[in-house]
Design a protein around this motif. Structure first.
Motif, short mmCIF file in Angstrom:
data_model
loop_
_atom_site.label_atom_id
_atom_site.label_comp_id
_atom_site.label_asym_id
_atom_site.label_seq_id
_atom_site.Cartn_x
_atom_site.Cartn_y
_atom_site.Cartn_z
N SER A 17 -10.37 53.81 61.97
CA SER A 17 -11.48 54.09 60.93
C SER A 17 -12.17 55.52 61.39
O SER A 17 -13.03 54.77 62.94
CB SER A 17 -11.68 53.58 60.03
N PHE A 21 -13.97 58.45 55.98
CA PHE A 21 -13.63 57.20 55.51
C PHE A 21 -13.97 55.75 55.04
O PHE A 21 -13.49 54.93 54.18
CB PHE A 21 -12.18 57.36 56.19
N ILE A 72 -7.47 48.86 52.89
CA ILE A 72 -8.26 49.45 52.56
C ILE A 72 -9.96 48.78 53.39
O ILE A 72 -10.61 48.85 53.99
CB ILE A 72 -8.29 48.29 51.18
N THR A 73 -10.77 50.39 52.84
CA THR A 73 -11.84 50.82 54.03
C THR A 73 -12.51 50.29 52.74
O THR A 73 -12.81 49.90 51.25
CB THR A 73 -12.28 52.41 53.98
N LYS A 75 -14.81 52.52 51.65
CA LYS A 75 -15.41 53.32 51.21
C LYS A 75 -13.88 53.73 49.90
O LYS A 75 -14.39 55.00 49.29
CB LYS A 75 -15.45 54.54 51.51
N ASN A 77 -11.05 53.49 50.33
CA ASN A 77 -9.70 54.70 50.79
C ASN A 77 -8.77 53.73 51.44
O ASN A 77 -8.90 52.13 51.69
CB ASN A 77 -9.78 55.75 51.74
N PHE A 78 -7.20 54.16 51.41
CA PHE A 78 -6.24 53.06 51.85
C PHE A 78 -5.14 53.98 52.86
O PHE A 78 -5.01 55.20 52.73
CB PHE A 78 -5.43 52.84 51.14
N ALA A 79 -4.79 53.05 53.62
CA ALA A 79 -3.49 53.53 54.65
C ALA A 79 -2.18 52.46 54.38
O ALA A 79 -2.55 51.42 54.35
CB ALA A 79 -3.82 53.71 56.03
#
Length: 88
Positions: A17, A21, A72-73, A75, A77-79
């Motif tokens: 990351s 992100f 999951i980050t 902040k 965000n996710f992937a």
């Protein structure tokens, strides 16, 4: 997508990351049978870094199914990965 011939014996998880992100907070991996009616969480890694790498041994897999992961980050965000299908 494509299907692996045979069952995998290991899963290599590699994630990266950026500050934009957010740091990687959590990575989860799941296995499901071919019908997709029973997804099982096989591992959860909690980290607070911009990079992550781990190899996981896989045992007791169903005859056919898929493996997938999600991240999951810090902040929010996710992937999500695409599922990797396999069959004997």
């Amino acid at each position: 997508g494509e299907t692996l011939a045979g069952k995998p014996n290991a899963l290599k998880i590699s994630a990266r990351s950026t500050d934009f992100f957010g740091k990687i907070d959590q990575i989860k991996s799941y296995i499901s049978n071919y019908e997709g009616n029973q997804e099982v969480l096989i591992n959860t890694y909690n980290t607070n870094s911009l990079q992550f790498e781990k190899e996981l041994s896989l045992t007791n897999l169903p005859r056919e199914g898929y493996i997938r992961s999600e991240l999951i980050t810090s902040k929010g965000n996710f992937a999500l990965t695409n599922p990797v299908w396999f069959e004997e």
